[in-house]
Design an enzyme around this catalytic site. Structure first.
Site, PDB file in Angstrom:
ATOM      1  N   GLY A   1       0.780  -1.241   0.000  1.00  0.00           N
ATOM      2  CA  GLY A   1       0.000   0.000   0.000  1.00  0.00           C
ATOM      3  C   GLY A   1       0.803   1.279   0.000  1.00  0.00           C
TER       4      GLY A   1
ATOM      5  N   GLY B   1      10.102   0.195   4.826  1.00  0.00           N
ATOM      6  CA  GLY B   1       9.239   0.636   3.719  1.00  0.00           C
ATOM      7  C   GLY B   1       8.211   1.648   4.192  1.00  0.00           C
ATOM      8  N   THR B   2       7.525   1.323   5.276  1.00  0.00           N
ATOM      9  CA  THR B   2       6.475   2.210   5.805  1.00  0.00           C
ATOM     10  C   THR B   2       7.092   3.508   6.323  1.00  0.00           C
ATOM     11  OG1 THR B   2       5.242   0.237   6.434  1.00  0.00           O
ATOM     12  CG2 THR B   2       4.558   2.303   7.461  1.00  0.00           C
TER      13      THR B   2
ATOM     14  N   ASP C   1      12.508  -8.620  11.381  1.00  0.00           N
ATOM     15  CA  ASP C   1      13.835  -8.797  10.784  1.00  0.00           C
ATOM     16  C   ASP C   1      14.925  -8.078  11.580  1.00  0.00           C
ATOM     17  OD1 ASP C   1      12.347 -10.033   8.805  1.00  0.00           O
ATOM     18  OD2 ASP C   1      12.366  -8.288   7.472  1.00  0.00           O
TER      19      ASP C   1
ATOM     20  N   ARG D   1      19.485 -37.732  10.768  1.00  0.00           N
ATOM     21  CA  ARG D   1      19.286 -36.911   9.562  1.00  0.00           C
ATOM     22  C   ARG D   1      19.937 -35.539   9.732  1.00  0.00           C
ATOM     23  NH1 ARG D   1      12.786 -37.648   8.993  1.00  0.00           N
ATOM     24  NH2 ARG D   1      12.801 -39.641   7.903  1.00  0.00           N
TER      25      ARG D   1
HETATM   26  O1  F6P Z   1       9.780  -8.108   6.740  1.00  0.00           O
HETATM   27  C1  F6P Z   1       9.107  -9.122   7.406  1.00  0.00           C
HETATM   28  C2  F6P Z   1       9.008 -10.353   6.550  1.00  0.00           C
HETATM   29  O2  F6P Z   1       8.350 -11.366   7.277  1.00  0.00           O
HETATM   30  C3  F6P Z   1      10.353 -10.863   6.000  1.00  0.00           C
HETATM   31  O3  F6P Z   1      11.096 -11.564   6.965  1.00  0.00           O
HETATM   32  C4  F6P Z   1       9.900 -11.684   4.825  1.00  0.00           C
HETATM   33  O4  F6P Z   1      10.886 -11.756   3.834  1.00  0.00           O
HETATM   34  C5  F6P Z   1       8.710 -10.905   4.310  1.00  0.00           C
HETATM   35  O5  F6P Z   1       8.234 -10.102   5.371  1.00  0.00           O
HETATM   36  C6  F6P Z   1       7.585 -11.780   3.816  1.00  0.00           C
HETATM   37  O6  F6P Z   1       6.586 -10.996   3.298  1.00  0.00           O
HETATM   38  P1  F6P Z   1       5.160 -11.547   2.834  1.00  0.00           P
HETATM   39  O7  F6P Z   1       4.275 -11.535   4.053  1.00  0.00           O
HETATM   40  O8  F6P Z   1       4.717 -10.587   1.814  1.00  0.00           O
HETATM   41  O9  F6P Z   1       5.357 -12.941   2.324  1.00  0.00           O
END
Ligand code: F6P
Length: 359
Positions: free
Chosen positions: A74, A116-117, A139, A174
Protein backbone atom coordinates in the site's frame (compact mmCIF):
# COMPACT_ATOMS: atom_id res chain seq x y z
CA UNK A 1 -6.50 17.32 19.45
CA UNK A 2 -7.29 14.42 17.19
CA UNK A 3 -4.56 12.02 16.10
CA UNK A 4 -4.50 8.86 14.00
CA UNK A 5 -2.52 5.64 14.01
CA UNK A 6 -1.85 3.20 11.19
CA UNK A 7 0.12 -0.04 10.91
CA UNK A 8 1.92 -0.85 7.65
CA UNK A 9 4.06 -3.61 6.11
CA UNK A 10 4.14 -7.18 7.39
CA UNK A 11 2.47 -7.82 10.73
CA UNK A 12 4.69 -8.42 13.77
CA UNK A 13 3.96 -9.50 17.34
CA UNK A 14 3.58 -6.36 19.46
CA UNK A 15 1.62 -4.18 17.01
CA UNK A 16 -1.50 -4.35 19.16
CA UNK A 17 0.50 -3.38 22.23
CA UNK A 18 1.70 -0.23 20.41
CA UNK A 19 -1.89 0.59 19.41
CA UNK A 20 -3.08 0.19 23.00
CA UNK A 21 -0.28 2.39 24.37
CA UNK A 22 -0.92 5.10 21.77
CA UNK A 23 -4.66 5.10 22.39
CA UNK A 24 -4.48 5.11 26.19
CA UNK A 25 -1.71 7.75 26.28
CA UNK A 26 -3.70 9.96 23.91
CA UNK A 27 -6.99 9.54 25.82
CA UNK A 28 -5.11 10.38 29.02
CA UNK A 29 -4.35 13.77 27.43
CA UNK A 30 -7.96 14.30 26.42
CA UNK A 31 -7.23 13.61 22.73
CA UNK A 32 -9.28 11.57 20.26
CA UNK A 33 -7.74 8.74 18.22
CA UNK A 34 -8.70 7.42 14.79
CA UNK A 35 -7.48 4.01 13.61
CA UNK A 36 -6.54 4.01 9.94
CA UNK A 37 -7.24 0.56 8.56
CA UNK A 38 -5.03 -1.44 6.19
CA UNK A 39 -1.96 0.79 6.10
CA UNK A 40 -2.64 3.95 4.13
CA UNK A 41 -5.72 2.37 2.55
CA UNK A 42 -7.88 3.94 5.26
CA UNK A 43 -6.77 7.40 4.12
CA UNK A 44 -7.57 6.60 0.49
CA UNK A 45 -11.13 5.44 0.84
CA UNK A 46 -9.99 1.85 0.19
CA UNK A 47 -10.57 1.03 3.88
CA UNK A 48 -11.91 2.90 6.88
CA UNK A 49 -10.66 5.44 9.40
CA UNK A 50 -12.56 4.67 12.58
CA UNK A 51 -12.52 6.10 16.12
CA UNK A 52 -10.67 3.91 18.61
CA UNK A 53 -11.82 3.97 22.22
CA UNK A 54 -10.64 2.46 25.48
CA UNK A 55 -12.98 -0.46 24.76
CA UNK A 56 -11.41 -1.12 21.35
CA UNK A 57 -7.97 -1.64 22.90
CA UNK A 58 -9.10 -3.63 25.93
CA UNK A 59 -7.23 -6.94 26.33
CA UNK A 60 -5.13 -6.71 23.15
CA UNK A 61 -1.60 -6.32 24.55
CA UNK A 62 -0.87 -10.03 24.28
CA UNK A 63 -2.53 -10.57 20.88
CA UNK A 64 -0.51 -11.08 17.69
CA UNK A 65 -1.38 -9.32 14.42
CA UNK A 66 -2.91 -5.84 14.30
CA UNK A 67 -6.52 -4.89 14.97
CA UNK A 68 -6.13 -2.23 12.26
CA UNK A 69 -5.09 -4.63 9.51
CA UNK A 70 -2.02 -4.02 7.40
CA UNK A 71 -0.60 -4.47 3.91
CA UNK A 72 2.81 -4.49 2.30
CA UNK A 73 1.34 -3.38 -1.03
CA UNK A 74 0.00 0.00 0.00
CA UNK A 75 2.51 2.68 -1.01
CA UNK A 76 0.43 5.82 -1.78
CA UNK A 77 3.34 7.21 -3.84
CA UNK A 78 3.12 4.22 -6.19
CA UNK A 79 -0.35 2.78 -5.64
CA UNK A 80 -0.84 -0.27 -7.83
CA UNK A 81 -4.08 -0.21 -9.87
CA UNK A 82 -5.21 -2.89 -12.33
CA UNK A 83 -6.19 -1.62 -15.79
CA UNK A 84 -9.18 -3.30 -17.52
CA UNK A 85 -6.71 -5.28 -19.70
CA UNK A 86 -5.19 -6.82 -16.54
CA UNK A 87 -1.90 -4.88 -16.63
CA UNK A 88 -0.90 -2.90 -13.55
CA UNK A 89 -0.34 0.83 -13.43
CA UNK A 90 1.41 2.69 -10.56
CA UNK A 91 -0.22 5.90 -9.51
CA UNK A 92 0.87 8.64 -7.05
CA UNK A 93 -2.01 9.12 -4.59
CA UNK A 94 -0.02 10.93 -1.89
CA UNK A 95 -1.94 14.23 -2.38
CA UNK A 96 -5.17 12.35 -1.67
CA UNK A 97 -3.68 10.99 1.56
CA UNK A 98 -2.75 14.50 2.72
CA UNK A 99 -6.16 15.89 1.69
CA UNK A 100 -8.04 13.18 3.60
CA UNK A 101 -5.78 13.60 6.62
CA UNK A 102 -6.76 17.30 6.71
CA UNK A 103 -10.44 16.58 6.00
CA UNK A 104 -10.54 14.28 9.03
CA UNK A 105 -9.28 17.15 11.20
CA UNK A 106 -6.16 15.25 12.25
CA UNK A 107 -3.30 16.96 14.08
CA UNK A 108 -0.81 14.10 13.74
CA UNK A 109 -0.34 10.59 12.36
CA UNK A 110 1.61 7.85 14.12
CA UNK A 111 2.77 5.19 11.68
CA UNK A 112 4.03 1.83 12.86
CA UNK A 113 6.08 -0.06 10.30
CA UNK A 114 9.40 -1.28 8.93
CA UNK A 115 11.76 0.56 6.61
CA UNK A 116 9.24 0.64 3.72
CA UNK A 117 6.48 2.21 5.80
CA UNK A 118 8.89 4.61 7.53
CA UNK A 119 10.17 5.74 4.12
CA UNK A 120 6.62 6.50 2.99
CA UNK A 121 6.11 8.34 6.29
CA UNK A 122 9.19 10.43 5.68
CA UNK A 123 7.95 11.38 2.19
CA UNK A 124 4.56 12.34 3.63
CA UNK A 125 6.28 14.40 6.33
CA UNK A 126 8.22 16.25 3.63
CA UNK A 127 4.85 17.02 1.97
CA UNK A 128 3.69 18.66 5.22
CA UNK A 129 2.11 15.87 7.25
CA UNK A 130 2.89 16.02 11.02
CA UNK A 131 3.99 12.46 11.58
CA UNK A 132 5.89 10.28 14.08
CA UNK A 133 7.24 6.80 13.25
CA UNK A 134 7.41 3.66 15.38
CA UNK A 135 9.85 1.02 14.05
CA UNK A 136 8.57 -2.51 13.72
CA UNK A 137 9.93 -5.62 12.09
CA UNK A 138 10.69 -9.22 12.93
CA UNK A 139 13.83 -8.80 10.78
CA UNK A 140 15.45 -6.30 13.21
CA UNK A 141 16.96 -4.45 10.25
CA UNK A 142 15.86 -0.85 10.95
CA UNK A 143 18.74 1.53 11.58
CA UNK A 144 18.75 3.87 14.58
CA UNK A 145 17.16 1.52 17.09
CA UNK A 146 19.09 -1.21 18.87
CA UNK A 147 16.15 -3.53 18.41
CA UNK A 148 12.62 -3.53 16.97
CA UNK A 149 9.65 -5.15 18.68
CA UNK A 150 8.53 -8.40 17.06
CA UNK A 151 12.08 -9.64 16.67
CA UNK A 152 12.35 -11.30 20.08
CA UNK A 153 9.13 -13.27 19.51
CA UNK A 154 10.22 -14.32 16.02
CA UNK A 155 13.58 -15.54 17.33
CA UNK A 156 11.88 -17.43 20.16
CA UNK A 157 9.63 -19.17 17.64
CA UNK A 158 12.64 -20.19 15.56
CA UNK A 159 14.61 -21.37 18.61
CA UNK A 160 11.66 -23.43 19.74
CA UNK A 161 11.39 -25.01 16.26
CA UNK A 162 15.12 -25.83 16.22
CA UNK A 163 14.83 -27.39 19.70
CA UNK A 164 11.96 -29.57 18.49
CA UNK A 165 13.75 -30.65 15.32
CA UNK A 166 16.75 -31.89 17.31
CA UNK A 167 14.92 -34.98 18.53
CA UNK A 168 13.86 -36.14 15.05
CA UNK A 169 17.27 -35.27 13.59
CA UNK A 170 19.02 -37.35 16.25
CA UNK A 171 16.53 -40.24 16.26
CA UNK A 172 16.64 -40.61 12.46
CA UNK A 173 20.29 -39.61 12.01
CA UNK A 174 19.29 -36.91 9.56
CA UNK A 175 20.36 -33.43 8.63
CA UNK A 176 17.68 -30.77 9.08
CA UNK A 177 17.88 -27.46 7.24
CA UNK A 178 15.71 -24.79 8.88
CA UNK A 179 14.97 -21.74 6.72
CA UNK A 180 14.09 -18.65 8.74
CA UNK A 181 12.83 -15.21 7.71
CA UNK A 182 14.79 -11.97 7.98
CA UNK A 183 15.09 -10.68 4.39
CA UNK A 184 18.66 -9.42 3.91
CA UNK A 185 19.52 -9.42 7.61
CA UNK A 186 20.87 -12.50 9.37
CA UNK A 187 19.79 -11.58 12.91
CA UNK A 188 16.97 -14.08 13.16
CA UNK A 189 19.08 -16.98 11.86
CA UNK A 190 22.13 -16.05 13.92
CA UNK A 191 20.34 -15.56 17.24
CA UNK A 192 18.05 -18.58 16.96
CA UNK A 193 20.87 -20.73 15.59
CA UNK A 194 23.19 -19.91 18.49
CA UNK A 195 20.45 -20.25 21.11
CA UNK A 196 19.17 -23.49 19.53
CA UNK A 197 22.70 -24.98 19.26
CA UNK A 198 22.68 -25.31 15.48
CA UNK A 199 25.80 -26.80 13.88
CA UNK A 200 25.82 -24.48 10.87
CA UNK A 201 24.30 -21.00 10.47
CA UNK A 202 24.15 -19.33 7.05
CA UNK A 203 23.41 -15.60 6.99
CA UNK A 204 23.21 -13.11 4.11
CA UNK A 205 26.16 -11.12 5.45
CA UNK A 206 28.53 -14.12 5.05
CA UNK A 207 28.20 -15.79 1.61
CA UNK A 208 28.66 -19.51 2.13
CA UNK A 209 30.69 -22.27 0.53
CA UNK A 210 28.66 -25.48 0.54
CA UNK A 211 31.77 -27.60 0.76
CA UNK A 212 32.59 -25.95 4.11
CA UNK A 213 29.06 -26.77 5.31
CA UNK A 214 29.50 -30.41 4.28
CA UNK A 215 32.93 -30.56 5.96
CA UNK A 216 31.25 -29.64 9.23
CA UNK A 217 28.60 -32.34 8.78
CA UNK A 218 31.25 -34.95 7.91
CA UNK A 219 33.37 -33.89 10.90
CA UNK A 220 30.37 -34.45 13.16
CA UNK A 221 29.85 -37.90 11.59
CA UNK A 222 33.50 -38.65 12.39
CA UNK A 223 32.81 -37.79 16.03
CA UNK A 224 29.82 -40.11 16.14
CA UNK A 225 27.31 -37.25 15.88
CA UNK A 226 25.12 -38.65 13.10
CA UNK A 227 22.79 -35.66 12.81
CA UNK A 228 23.19 -31.97 12.13
CA UNK A 229 21.06 -28.84 12.21
CA UNK A 230 21.69 -26.15 9.60
CA UNK A 231 19.90 -22.81 10.06
CA UNK A 232 19.63 -20.79 6.83
CA UNK A 233 18.44 -17.21 6.59
CA UNK A 234 16.04 -16.76 3.65
CA UNK A 235 18.43 -14.13 2.23
CA UNK A 236 21.58 -16.29 2.50
CA UNK A 237 23.51 -16.80 -0.72
CA UNK A 238 26.42 -18.94 -1.89
CA UNK A 239 29.78 -17.28 -2.48
CA UNK A 240 29.61 -15.66 -5.92
CA UNK A 241 25.88 -16.45 -6.20
CA UNK A 242 22.62 -14.66 -5.58
CA UNK A 243 19.77 -14.95 -3.10
CA UNK A 244 16.83 -17.18 -4.05
CA UNK A 245 13.72 -15.26 -5.06
CA UNK A 246 10.30 -16.81 -4.72
CA UNK A 247 8.37 -14.02 -6.42
CA UNK A 248 9.89 -11.14 -8.37
CA UNK A 249 9.27 -7.54 -7.30
CA UNK A 250 6.08 -6.12 -8.77
CA UNK A 251 4.17 -2.83 -8.70
CA UNK A 252 4.27 -1.42 -5.17
CA UNK A 253 6.06 -4.35 -3.55
CA UNK A 254 9.51 -5.81 -3.12
CA UNK A 255 10.63 -9.27 -4.23
CA UNK A 256 9.71 -12.20 -1.97
CA UNK A 257 12.64 -14.29 -0.82
CA UNK A 258 12.48 -18.02 -0.11
CA UNK A 259 13.68 -21.37 -1.38
CA UNK A 260 17.33 -21.35 -0.30
CA UNK A 261 16.60 -23.98 2.37
CA UNK A 262 15.46 -26.60 -0.16
CA UNK A 263 18.49 -25.92 -2.36
CA UNK A 264 20.94 -26.22 0.51
CA UNK A 265 19.22 -29.42 1.70
CA UNK A 266 19.38 -31.01 -1.77
CA UNK A 267 23.06 -30.10 -2.13
CA UNK A 268 23.96 -31.44 1.32
CA UNK A 269 22.21 -34.74 0.57
CA UNK A 270 23.93 -35.03 -2.81
CA UNK A 271 27.39 -34.30 -1.42
CA UNK A 272 27.29 -36.17 1.91
CA UNK A 273 24.79 -38.93 1.20
CA UNK A 274 23.04 -38.01 4.47
CA UNK A 275 19.26 -38.01 4.45
CA UNK A 276 18.39 -34.31 4.63
CA UNK A 277 15.07 -32.55 5.22
CA UNK A 278 14.12 -28.89 4.95
CA UNK A 279 11.67 -27.05 7.18
CA UNK A 280 10.64 -23.51 6.23
CA UNK A 281 9.33 -21.53 9.20
CA UNK A 282 8.01 -18.63 7.09
CA UNK A 283 5.06 -16.74 8.55
CA UNK A 284 4.99 -18.83 11.72
CA UNK A 285 7.67 -16.41 12.88
CA UNK A 286 5.30 -13.46 12.48
CA UNK A 287 2.51 -14.99 14.54
CA UNK A 288 1.70 -15.69 18.13
CA UNK A 289 1.61 -13.74 21.32
CA UNK A 290 4.48 -11.25 21.76
CA UNK A 291 7.10 -12.12 24.37
CA UNK A 292 7.28 -9.98 27.51
CA UNK A 293 10.27 -8.18 25.98
CA UNK A 294 8.33 -7.32 22.80
CA UNK A 295 5.19 -6.27 24.69
CA UNK A 296 7.14 -3.97 26.93
CA UNK A 297 9.14 -2.45 24.07
CA UNK A 298 5.96 -1.98 22.02
CA UNK A 299 4.13 -0.31 24.93
CA UNK A 300 7.13 1.95 25.59
CA UNK A 301 7.36 2.86 21.89
CA UNK A 302 3.64 3.66 21.69
CA UNK A 303 3.65 5.89 24.77
CA UNK A 304 6.87 7.60 23.60
CA UNK A 305 5.31 8.28 20.17
CA UNK A 306 2.44 10.15 21.85
CA UNK A 307 4.92 12.16 23.95
CA UNK A 308 6.76 12.99 20.71
CA UNK A 309 3.50 14.22 19.15
CA UNK A 310 2.83 16.33 22.25
CA UNK A 311 6.31 17.84 21.97
CA UNK A 312 5.81 18.54 18.24
CA UNK A 313 8.73 16.24 17.30
CA UNK A 314 7.48 15.45 13.80
CA UNK A 315 9.43 13.69 11.06
CA UNK A 316 11.06 11.60 13.78
CA UNK A 317 10.96 8.00 14.92
CA UNK A 318 11.07 6.55 18.41
CA UNK A 319 13.96 4.18 19.05
CA UNK A 320 15.58 2.12 21.77
CA UNK A 321 18.94 3.48 22.87
CA UNK A 322 19.33 1.48 26.08
CA UNK A 323 18.29 2.19 28.70
CA UNK A 324 16.19 4.97 27.15
CA UNK A 325 13.61 5.41 24.43
CA UNK A 326 14.75 8.34 22.31
CA UNK A 327 13.59 9.98 19.07
CA UNK A 328 15.70 10.55 15.97
CA UNK A 329 15.07 11.98 12.50
CA UNK A 330 13.41 9.49 10.15
CA UNK A 331 16.12 10.02 7.54
CA UNK A 332 18.69 8.62 9.99
CA UNK A 333 16.71 5.39 10.21
CA UNK A 334 16.40 5.31 6.42
CA UNK A 335 20.09 5.76 5.69
CA UNK A 336 20.51 2.04 5.06
CA UNK A 337 19.53 -1.26 6.54
CA UNK A 338 20.97 -2.75 9.66
CA UNK A 339 22.41 -6.19 9.03
CA UNK A 340 24.75 -8.24 11.20
CA UNK A 341 28.16 -6.53 11.40
CA UNK A 342 30.91 -9.06 10.71
CA UNK A 343 32.74 -8.00 13.87
CA UNK A 344 29.63 -8.44 16.05
CA UNK A 345 30.38 -10.49 19.14
CA UNK A 346 27.55 -12.92 18.28
CA UNK A 347 29.41 -13.82 15.06
CA UNK A 348 32.52 -14.43 17.12
CA UNK A 349 30.50 -16.31 19.75
CA UNK A 350 29.15 -18.66 17.08
CA UNK A 351 32.69 -19.36 15.87
CA UNK A 352 33.97 -19.82 19.44
CA UNK A 353 31.20 -22.37 20.03
CA UNK A 354 32.37 -24.33 16.99
CA UNK A 355 29.36 -23.40 14.86
CA UNK A 356 30.22 -23.23 11.14
CA UNK A 357 29.14 -20.04 9.36
CA UNK A 358 29.78 -21.70 6.01
CA UNK A 359 32.91 -19.64 5.21
O1 F6P B 1 9.78 -8.11 6.74
C1 F6P B 1 9.11 -9.12 7.41
C2 F6P B 1 9.01 -10.35 6.55
O2 F6P B 1 8.35 -11.37 7.28
C3 F6P B 1 10.35 -10.86 6.00
O3 F6P B 1 11.10 -11.56 6.97
C4 F6P B 1 9.90 -11.68 4.83
O4 F6P B 1 10.89 -11.76 3.83
C5 F6P B 1 8.71 -10.90 4.31
O5 F6P B 1 8.23 -10.10 5.37
C6 F6P B 1 7.58 -11.78 3.82
O6 F6P B 1 6.59 -11.00 3.30
P1 F6P B 1 5.16 -11.55 2.83
O7 F6P B 1 4.28 -11.53 4.05
O8 F6P B 1 4.72 -10.59 1.81
O9 F6P B 1 5.36 -12.94 2.32
Amino acid sequence: MRIAISTGGGDAPGLNAVIRAVVLSALQRGWEVLGIQRGFGGLLGEAQAMPITRDTVRGITHQGGTILGTTNRGNPFSWAMKRPDGTVEEWDRSDEVIENFRRLGLGALIIVGGDGTLRIGHQLFLKGMPLVGVPKTIDNDVRGTVITFGFDTAVNTATDAIDKLHSTAESHQRVFVVEVMGRNAGWSALNSGIAGTADVILIPEIPFDLERVCEKIRAREGMGRHFSIVVVAEGAKPRGGAEVIKEAASAGRVARLGGIGERVAADIEARTGKETRCVVLGHLQRGGSPTTFDRLLALRFGAAAVRAVEAGQFGRMVALDPPNIVTLPLEEALSGHSGVPLDHDSVQTARDLGISLGD
